[in-house]
Design a protein around this motif. Structure first.
Motif, PDB file in Angstrom:
ATOM      1  N   GLN A 497       0.706  -1.161   0.092  1.00  0.00           N
ATOM      2  CA  GLN A 497      -0.092   0.061   0.204  1.00  0.00           C
ATOM      3  C   GLN A 497       0.868   1.478   0.111  1.00  0.00           C
ATOM      4  OE1 GLN A 497      -2.708  -0.381   3.328  1.00  0.00           O
ATOM      5  NE2 GLN A 497      -3.832  -2.046   2.395  1.00  0.00           N
ATOM      6  N   GLN A 498       2.083   1.183   1.000  1.00  0.00           N
ATOM      7  CA  GLN A 498       2.857   2.271   0.753  1.00  0.00           C
ATOM      8  C   GLN A 498       3.329   2.615  -0.458  1.00  0.00           C
ATOM      9  OE1 GLN A 498       5.926   2.047   3.721  1.00  0.00           O
ATOM     10  NE2 GLN A 498       6.713   4.112   3.374  1.00  0.00           N
ATOM     11  N   ASP A 500       2.125   1.723  -3.375  1.00  0.00           N
ATOM     12  CA  ASP A 500       0.948   2.147  -4.274  1.00  0.00           C
ATOM     13  C   ASP A 500       0.830   3.745  -4.023  1.00  0.00           C
ATOM     14  OD1 ASP A 500      -1.188   1.747  -6.226  1.00  0.00           O
ATOM     15  OD2 ASP A 500      -2.244   2.362  -4.122  1.00  0.00           O
ATOM     16  N   SER A 501       0.986   4.090  -2.834  1.00  0.00           N
ATOM     17  CA  SER A 501       0.769   5.396  -2.254  1.00  0.00           C
ATOM     18  C   SER A 501       1.873   6.254  -3.072  1.00  0.00           C
ATOM     19  CB  SER A 501       0.794   5.669  -1.047  1.00  0.00           C
ATOM     20  OG  SER A 501       0.868   7.088  -0.326  1.00  0.00           O
ATOM     21  N   ARG A 504       1.369   6.620  -6.625  1.00  0.00           N
ATOM     22  CA  ARG A 504       0.442   7.544  -6.963  1.00  0.00           C
ATOM     23  C   ARG A 504       1.062   9.075  -6.951  1.00  0.00           C
ATOM     24  NH1 ARG A 504      -4.889   6.288  -7.329  1.00  0.00           N
ATOM     25  NH2 ARG A 504      -5.354   3.896  -6.724  1.00  0.00           N
ATOM     26  N   GLN A 505       1.648   9.365  -5.876  1.00  0.00           N
ATOM     27  CA  GLN A 505       2.312  10.533  -5.562  1.00  0.00           C
ATOM     28  C   GLN A 505       3.425  10.804  -6.809  1.00  0.00           C
ATOM     29  OE1 GLN A 505       4.586  10.647  -1.694  1.00  0.00           O
ATOM     30  NE2 GLN A 505       5.262  12.906  -2.181  1.00  0.00           N
TER      31      GLN A 505
END
Length: 583
Positions: A497-498, A500-501, A504-505
């Motif tokens: 998830q990190q 993935d974040s 996205r960033q």
């Protein structure tokens, strides 16, 4: 003086004595001399007393001398530098001329012998050397023979016209100082009874040979006093007289009661020390209009008119013992044909001269215009040359600017090509990011599918729950292991998830960088340094993206390893069953 006055039995009222002049003028009232008339007594150098009688006109003024008196003899002595009026107050114009403060006459102040001006004998001032040497060599004027010829159609005609204005042909005229006799001859030809008076023997001989004139030689006093004239003319004579008052008095004595006195003499108008009429030893008295009027008034002329003469430096004076001068209605009446022809010829000459002067003035005006236009043309040429130099310099500068512009345009083109390459590279990287994003979406969908599978398996586990109760202890033991695996899996999920974040960033940063790149493209010509900084930032972001891709690949490998592990699958099933049991 007192003894002489007593011998005349006069009661003197006023005696005026000149400090520097050996002269005394006495005004007295006596019946013995003039029967209620004034008397003027003049003491000559020889101390002899002679009396001139005047009929009183008004206080301080006297009329024409009465020549019929047996006691009238004119004589006057003037010292050098003394004015004819008897005053000695004067202002020096220069070392040899001064101006009288009383009457404004200009006086020659150097000592001179008065007797030398009274005759034309050898050794006198006006002997034959005057016309043969002094006039041409000292004064720079034409000789007497040339003057006799040149004066006849010009000056003599002008002077004849002046005389005709007041006097008709047939009158008796005396000309003093007539020179070669041009005017006297013309007066005779015009119908006048003219007689000439001259001092110089050579001038008299020239008048006799050239014009057939029989002139009288000597000063005015040589003429008998019995004869009277209708007019006396003195052209350029007054300024040469050592005693103008005595000579003018003698002239008036020889005029008829209505006689006229015509004078031409230089007119001083304040020209100062440089006036060309100041001729030492020659011009002894130079008059102003007011001083000549005062002189003529002193000798008994009740009417005096001062006019312009032929030359600007002269004045023409008309005087008469009469109260008023009357001009003739038709000055040319009774004139002889030859005189009339000369007057007409002079008028035509004057008209031609005026026309010539007009033409000369027009020519000079046009010459001035031509010169001004030439100067303006030259100024235009100079200005044009200056402008051409400026245009050439500006053309050179423009060439340099064009070269610099061309160099800058080449730099812009090169930067534009580099920017296109950056855009293409950025586009390729964006395609790669999009592809990676699509793969990530596929992973998410696969994970969802697996979650659904887990749900189905959970239903199956519920059906076989009773079958596995026997295996509870094993399950409990395995549960502990599974919990450990789960914690590890949870940590990995958190890491996913990190990542993935972070992905996205990074995508948002890439979009921001793309927008920034567009701004850089719009301002590329003015902000080349900004484009380079954006490019460096893009390189850094690309490096970070590559690192992210490497981490994602590692996570995929770990995920594949987990998927291949049976314990992972069993742990997932157990976790699902426990979840349902807890519910």
């Amino acid at each position: 003086m007192d003894i002489l006055l007593e011998s005349m039995k006069l009661d003197p009222i006023l005696i005026e004595c000149s400090r520097h002049c050996d002269t005394a003028i006495v005004r007295a009232d006596t019946e013995d001399l003039c029967n209620e008339s004034g008397a003027a007594a003049v003491l000559s150098e020889e101390s002899s007393l002679r009396v001139r009688a005047y009929s009183r006109r008004e206080p301080g003024m006297y009329s024409r001398p009465q020549i019929d008196s047996p006691k009238v003899v004119v004589s006057r002595a003037i010292d050098s530098g003394c004015c004819w009026c008897g005053a000695d107050d004067r202002d020096d114009l220069r070392s040899d001329y001064a101006q009288c403060q009383a009457c404004s006459t200009v006086i020659y102040t150097e000592p001179y012998d008065r007797a030398a001006y009274a005759s034309g004998e050898a050794g006198s001032f006006y002997d034959d050397r005057y016309w043969s040497q002094h006039v041409p060599e000292v004064l720079g004027l034409p000789r007497l023979e040339q003057r006799a010829r040149a004066d006849l159609p010009e000056r003599a005609v002008f002077q004849l016209e002046k005389v005709l204005r007041y006097l008709a042909p047939g009158a008796r005229i005396l000309e003093l100082g007539c020179g070669a006799g041009s005017l006297t001859y013309l007066l005779q030809q015009a119908g006048f009874i003219a007689q000439g008076l001259e001092l110089g023997p050579s001038a008299i001989e020239l008048a006799r040979s050239r014009f057939g004139l029989e002139m009288v030689r000597g000063p005015l006093e040589v003429l008998p006093t019995e004869g009277r004239f209708d007019a006396i003319v003195a052209i350029d004579v007054l300024e040469h007289l050592p005693d103008p008052l005595a000579t003018m008095t003698n002239c008036v004595q020889r005029l008829e009661d209505d006689g006229l006195l015509f004078l031409q003499t230089p007119c001083y108008r304040g020209e100062g020390a440089d006036w060309h009429m100041l001729l030492p030893r020659e011009h002894l008295f130079l008059f102003t209009p007011s001083s000549v009027e005062r002189l003529l008034d002193a000798v008994g002329c009740r009417s005096v008119t001062v006019e312009d003469s032929l030359f600007p430096h002269d004045m023409w004076v008309v005087a008469s013992p009469q109260q008023m001068l009357e001009a003739r209605a038709d000055p040319l009446a009774g004139l002889t044909p030859i005189a009339l022809a000369l007057i007409d010829a002079r008028a035509e000459t004057l008209q031609l001269g005026e026309d010539r002067d007009g033409i000369d003035a027009d020519r000079q005006a046009k010459a001035v215009v031509v010169e001004r236009l030439a100067a303006e043309l030259e100024a235009v040429r100079v200005d044009q040359q200056a402008k051409q130099i400026l245009v050439d310099r500006q053309h050179d500068e423009l060439g340099k600017l064009k070269q610099d512009q061309h160099a800058k345009q080449a730099l812009v083109d090169r930067q534009h090509d580099e920017l296109e390459k950056l855009k293409q590279d950025q586009h390729a990287k964006q395609v790669l990011v999009d592809r990676q994003y699509d793969e990530l979406e596929k992973l998410r969908r696969d994970q969802q599918a697996k979650a659904r599978l887990i749900d189905r398996l959970d239903d199956e586990l519920t059906a076989i729950r009773d079958d596995h109760e026997a295996r509870g202890e094993l399950v409990e033991r395995l549960s502990l292991e599974i919990e450990q695996v789960r914690a590890d899996q949870q940590a990995k999920e958190d890491a996913i998830q990190q990542l993935d974040s972070i992905l996205r960033q990074r995508q948002a940063e890439l979009e921001s960088a793309w927008n920034g790149q567009r701004v850089v493209e719009a301002a590329l010509q003015d902000k080349e340094a900004t484009a380079q900084a954006a490019y460096a930032q893009l390189e850094q972001q690309t490096s970070e993206l590559q690192n992210t891709e490497s981490q994602l690949a590692e996570m995929r490998q770990q995920l594949a390893i987990l998927r291949a592990d049976p314990l992972f699958r069993l742990g997932e099933l157990i976790r699902a069953l426990l979840g349902r049991k807890r519910r």
